[in-house]
Motif scaffolding. Structure first.
Motif, PDB file in Angstrom:
ATOM      1  N   GLY A   1      46.823 -24.139   7.109  1.00  0.00           N
ATOM      2  CA  GLY A   1      47.915 -23.654   7.766  1.00  0.00           C
ATOM      3  C   GLY A   1      47.885 -23.427   6.284  1.00  0.00           C
ATOM      4  N   LEU A   2      48.553 -24.669   5.681  1.00  0.00           N
ATOM      5  CA  LEU A   2      49.373 -24.345   4.146  1.00  0.00           C
ATOM      6  C   LEU A   2      48.178 -23.807   3.591  1.00  0.00           C
ATOM      7  CD1 LEU A   2      49.739 -28.372   4.250  1.00  0.00           C
ATOM      8  CD2 LEU A   2      51.712 -26.240   4.537  1.00  0.00           C
ATOM      9  N   LEU A   3      47.344 -23.784   3.567  1.00  0.00           N
ATOM     10  CA  LEU A   3      45.922 -23.056   2.429  1.00  0.00           C
ATOM     11  C   LEU A   3      47.056 -22.005   2.751  1.00  0.00           C
ATOM     12  CD1 LEU A   3      43.011 -24.397   2.380  1.00  0.00           C
ATOM     13  CD2 LEU A   3      44.663 -24.719   0.290  1.00  0.00           C
ATOM     14  N   LEU A   4      46.819 -20.839   4.307  1.00  0.00           N
ATOM     15  CA  LEU A   4      47.507 -19.449   3.852  1.00  0.00           C
ATOM     16  C   LEU A   4      48.770 -19.220   2.903  1.00  0.00           C
ATOM     17  CD1 LEU A   4      46.220 -19.383   8.018  1.00  0.00           C
ATOM     18  CD2 LEU A   4      45.043 -17.495   5.963  1.00  0.00           C
TER      19      LEU A   4
ATOM     20  N   ALA B   1      41.216 -20.473   2.796  1.00  0.00           N
ATOM     21  CA  ALA B   1      42.509 -21.194   3.667  1.00  0.00           C
ATOM     22  C   ALA B   1      42.021 -21.575   5.359  1.00  0.00           C
ATOM     23  CB  ALA B   1      43.110 -19.983   3.974  1.00  0.00           C
ATOM     24  N   PHE B   2      41.047 -20.182   5.918  1.00  0.00           N
ATOM     25  CA  PHE B   2      40.491 -20.707   7.157  1.00  0.00           C
ATOM     26  C   PHE B   2      39.216 -22.045   7.414  1.00  0.00           C
ATOM     27  CE2 PHE B   2      42.230 -16.247   7.581  1.00  0.00           C
ATOM     28  CZ  PHE B   2      42.726 -16.652   8.895  1.00  0.00           C
TER      29      PHE B   2
ATOM     30  N   TYR C   1      46.892 -22.994  16.961  1.00  0.00           N
ATOM     31  CA  TYR C   1      48.475 -22.573  17.347  1.00  0.00           C
ATOM     32  C   TYR C   1      49.570 -24.008  15.829  1.00  0.00           C
ATOM     33  CZ  TYR C   1      52.332 -20.548  18.970  1.00  0.00           C
ATOM     34  OH  TYR C   1      53.379 -19.609  19.743  1.00  0.00           O
ATOM     35  N   ILE C   2      48.749 -25.005  15.049  1.00  0.00           N
ATOM     36  CA  ILE C   2      49.378 -25.586  14.481  1.00  0.00           C
ATOM     37  C   ILE C   2      49.584 -24.887  13.017  1.00  0.00           C
ATOM     38  CG2 ILE C   2      48.971 -28.209  13.286  1.00  0.00           C
ATOM     39  CD1 ILE C   2      49.286 -28.573  15.764  1.00  0.00           C
ATOM     40  N   THR C   3      47.963 -24.474  12.736  1.00  0.00           N
ATOM     41  CA  THR C   3      47.747 -23.538  11.615  1.00  0.00           C
ATOM     42  C   THR C   3      48.468 -22.954  11.295  1.00  0.00           C
ATOM     43  OG1 THR C   3      45.422 -24.505  11.671  1.00  0.00           O
ATOM     44  CG2 THR C   3      45.588 -22.615  10.855  1.00  0.00           C
ATOM     45  N   PHE C   4      49.254 -21.870  13.196  1.00  0.00           N
ATOM     46  CA  PHE C   4      48.815 -20.328  12.895  1.00  0.00           C
ATOM     47  C   PHE C   4      50.927 -19.961  12.136  1.00  0.00           C
ATOM     48  CE2 PHE C   4      44.620 -18.815  14.590  1.00  0.00           C
ATOM     49  CZ  PHE C   4      43.873 -18.970  13.110  1.00  0.00           C
ATOM     50  N   LEU C   5      50.934 -21.813  13.370  1.00  0.00           N
ATOM     51  CA  LEU C   5      52.538 -21.528  13.000  1.00  0.00           C
ATOM     52  C   LEU C   5      53.053 -22.121  11.447  1.00  0.00           C
ATOM     53  CD1 LEU C   5      55.187 -21.270  15.561  1.00  0.00           C
ATOM     54  CD2 LEU C   5      55.152 -23.940  16.000  1.00  0.00           C
TER      55      LEU C   5
ATOM     56  N   CYS D   1      55.963 -21.003   7.198  1.00  0.00           N
ATOM     57  CA  CYS D   1      56.239 -20.506   5.629  1.00  0.00           C
ATOM     58  C   CYS D   1      56.547 -19.879   5.000  1.00  0.00           C
ATOM     59  CB  CYS D   1      54.851 -21.338   5.021  1.00  0.00           C
ATOM     60  SG  CYS D   1      55.215 -23.154   6.118  1.00  0.00           S
ATOM     61  N   THR D   2      56.030 -18.809   5.674  1.00  0.00           N
ATOM     62  CA  THR D   2      56.116 -16.585   4.716  1.00  0.00           C
ATOM     63  C   THR D   2      57.048 -15.973   5.144  1.00  0.00           C
ATOM     64  OG1 THR D   2      53.638 -16.301   6.555  1.00  0.00           O
ATOM     65  CG2 THR D   2      53.373 -17.464   4.265  1.00  0.00           C
ATOM     66  N   THR D   3      57.689 -16.288   6.485  1.00  0.00           N
ATOM     67  CA  THR D   3      58.513 -15.134   6.957  1.00  0.00           C
ATOM     68  C   THR D   3      59.512 -16.166   7.459  1.00  0.00           C
ATOM     69  OG1 THR D   3      57.455 -15.331   9.225  1.00  0.00           O
ATOM     70  CG2 THR D   3      56.986 -14.180   7.499  1.00  0.00           C
ATOM     71  N   TYR D   4      60.366 -17.386   6.990  1.00  0.00           N
ATOM     72  CA  TYR D   4      61.338 -18.216   6.892  1.00  0.00           C
ATOM     73  C   TYR D   4      62.750 -17.639   7.199  1.00  0.00           C
ATOM     74  CZ  TYR D   4      61.840 -18.944   2.116  1.00  0.00           C
ATOM     75  OH  TYR D   4      61.732 -18.875   1.293  1.00  0.00           O
ATOM     76  N   TRP D   5      62.232 -16.272   6.035  1.00  0.00           N
ATOM     77  CA  TRP D   5      64.028 -16.185   5.603  1.00  0.00           C
ATOM     78  C   TRP D   5      64.259 -15.265   6.726  1.00  0.00           C
ATOM     79  CZ3 TRP D   5      61.933 -10.906   6.197  1.00  0.00           C
ATOM     80  CH2 TRP D   5      60.299 -10.708   5.396  1.00  0.00           C
ATOM     81  N   ILE D   6      63.522 -14.541   7.457  1.00  0.00           N
ATOM     82  CA  ILE D   6      64.159 -13.509   8.591  1.00  0.00           C
ATOM     83  C   ILE D   6      65.755 -14.148   9.094  1.00  0.00           C
ATOM     84  CG2 ILE D   6      64.064 -12.290  10.665  1.00  0.00           C
ATOM     85  CD1 ILE D   6      60.581 -12.188   9.930  1.00  0.00           C
ATOM     86  N   MET D   7      65.510 -15.355   9.401  1.00  0.00           N
ATOM     87  CA  MET D   7      66.675 -16.052   9.913  1.00  0.00           C
ATOM     88  C   MET D   7      67.788 -16.168   9.571  1.00  0.00           C
ATOM     89  SD  MET D   7      65.893 -20.114   8.967  1.00  0.00           S
ATOM     90  CE  MET D   7      66.089 -20.589   6.407  1.00  0.00           C
ATOM     91  N   TYR D   8      67.539 -15.716   8.176  1.00  0.00           N
ATOM     92  CA  TYR D   8      69.067 -14.866   7.443  1.00  0.00           C
ATOM     93  C   TYR D   8      69.664 -13.773   8.223  1.00  0.00           C
ATOM     94  CZ  TYR D   8      68.147 -18.935   3.969  1.00  0.00           C
ATOM     95  OH  TYR D   8      67.770 -20.281   3.469  1.00  0.00           O
TER      96      TYR D   8
END
Length: 512
Positions: free
Chosen positions: A11-14, A30-31, A55-59, A64-71
């Motif tokens: 998940g972190l590598l992705l 990453a996979f 699910y942990i990986t993809f969550l 990490c990549t789309t957290y900014w939608i929360m703004y």
């Protein structure tokens, strides 16, 4: 514990391979940790454990990549993260099942086909969200992927997946020399080909346009306080508008006063109190005044168009093109943001509208869309207009004849985060796919000019109110990708369906 750590590492590598977050080269392995988990997982409830670990990986990847939608919307970020993560997990579990039926080699063929099929679906269904399609990872490193003019971003996804599988084979099998050589060839050949394409590509130009791009730097949350007259005065005072200028590009929804869809020269307002309709002259007149300073000027600007049809308000997020003769052309947005601009699926829309009060439903997801992008005609130049969210869909530009891509957007909803930077860099992929110059205007975000190699020629950074005057080359090149579309996605979808059906039948036969 080891499997959990490997899932987290994947998940972190992705995540850290994504633009503005880390280094794109991380995506090539990453996979591998998650593949290793899938290969080594044993015991009862193996599938259930794999669901949890994947699910942990993809969550992690999605957060990490789309957290900014929360703004912009908390509901939006939760929905996007959970739905996309679930989609990715579903692909991984189907792959796991098919691998148990077909064996190792054909199993990994099925994974590639399934993942590409998922990305293809993410570009077409009503909850479309191709933001995390793997081919987007190289949006800042465009020197690597000049061959996207043949494959689109799905070609990049295919490249990434194949190299991940080869690296896994290097780790798992003793005959690693063969796989190392294969991996190096698979990695380096597309890079050398890309460099060759870039080196040999003629900076073809059939015409040169003088373009002014404005970034008014409007706070998205107080956008309705913007005064169009101030922008026009600013352009005139700074001498950006003159007889040599061909196009003024202004951002999405700059004109907020509900222009009348039937004739944007007028604004259209319905009084709910007395059910009267008022039609009066609107913002277009102010833009016409700019022709007094630039006789050859055409204006492309974002607007909200509206009309009342059988008593219901219909709204459109639109691009309005006013040519130098003051004739108006309109493109209504084809890809609406799920939730923010539209409620996906008719049954869901009806459910929400029937059971929630009108006061709550009215401002949410009630925009209408068009089926096709309308090409703007300007003398001998045809312009493909893309509005905000549309610009992450490379397939929307296919099978069309045009000379220039324009993008108008408002990226201020997310604040100064990675989101608006991703969005800008994705425009560079559109330039390569179509071999067209891209001009981009943001209310707040990054505005600029991108050449047909995907290189940023000129830009206005975040948080800056400015306008730039640039010379833009235009051409009528039609790329292989433009002519043939996402053929890799179509082939993968067919192959995935075939593998699933045959696998299901084979499993039934074996049980009997």
């Amino acid at each position: 514990m080891r499997n959990l750590l490997l899932s987290i590492v994947s998940g972190l590598l992705l995540s850290f391979s994504w633009p503005e977050i880390g280094f794109s080269y991380l995506i090539f392995f990453a996979f591998v940790p998650l593949f290793f988990v899938e290969n080594k997982l044993k015991g009862k409830r193996k599938t259930l454990k794999l669901i949890g670990l994947s699910y942990i990986t993809f969550l992690i990847f999605n957060v990490c990549t789309t957290y900014w939608i929360m703004y912009a919307t908390v509901f939006g970020v939760v929905s996007a993260v959970l739905i996309t993560s679930s989609f990715m997990v579903l692909v991984f579990i189907i792959f796991h099942k098919l691998k148990s039926i077909y064996g190792y080699r054909l199993g990994y063929v099925s994974f590639v086909a399934l993942w590409i099929s998922m990305e293809y679906v993410q570009m077409h269904w009503q909850l479309a969200w191709p933001w995390l399609n793997l081919g987007n990872v190289f949006a800042k490193d465009v020197y690597l992927i000049q061959w996207y003019e043949y494959t689109g971003i799905i070609g990049g996804s295919l490249w990434v997946l194949i190299i991940n599988i080869i690296i896994l084979n290097v780790i798992l099998f003793n005959n690693y020399t063969k796989y190392i050589l294969l991996g190096l060839a698979t990695l380096l050949f597309p890079i050398f080909f890309s460099l060759s394409v870039k080196f040999n590509l003629e900076n073809r130009s059939d015409n040169i346009l003088n373009v002014v791009i404005i970034q008014p730097n409007i706070d998205a949350w107080s956008q309705y306080k913007f005064r169009l007259s101030n922008m026009c005065s600013y352009l005139v005072q700074k001498n950006h508008i003159n007889d040599s200028v061909n196009i003024l590009l202004a951002p999405e929804t700059l004109l907020q006063n509900y222009l009348w869809k039937r004739d944007p020269n007028y604004m259209y307002v319905k009084s709910h109190r007395d059910s009267l309709v008022t039609i009066y002259k609107g913002d277009i007149d102010r833009l016409y005044d700019l022709n007094n300073y630039g006789s050859n000027l055409s204006i492309l600007v974002g607007a909200t168009l509206s009309d009342f049809i059988r008593g219901d308000l219909e709204k459109y997020n639109s691009a309005v093109f006013i040519d130098r003769n003051k004739d108006i052309q309109i493109h209504n947005k084809t890809r609406l943001v799920p939730g923010a601009e539209s409620i996906p699926f008719t049954f869901l829309s009806n459910l929400i509208r029937n059971y929630l009060p009108k006061e709550i439903v009215a401002p949410i997801g009630n925009f209408k869309s068009s089926n096709e992008i309308e090409i703007f005609k300007m003398d001998t130049v045809d312009i493909l207009p893309m509005i905000c969210y549309e610009s992450i869909f490379g397939n929307l530009a296919n099978y069309k004849d045009f000379d220039l891509i324009s993008i108008i957007t408002n990226d201020g909803w997310w604040g100064n985060t990675a989101g608006h930077k991703h969005h800008f860099h994705y425009a560079r992929l559109r330039a390569i796919e179509q071999r067209k110059s891209v001009i981009r205007s943001a209310s707040t975000g990054i505005s600029g000019y991108i050449n047909l190699n995907g290189e940023v020629v000129s830009s206005i950074p975040w948080g800056t109110r400015d306008a730039i005057s640039i010379k833009v080359s235009v051409n009528n090149i039609k790329t292989f990708y433009n002519k043939h579309g996402d053929y890799i996605g179509r082939i993968s979808s067919f192959l995935s369906s075939l593998l699933i059906v045959v696998g299901f039948v084979r499993r039934k036969v074996n049980k009997n």
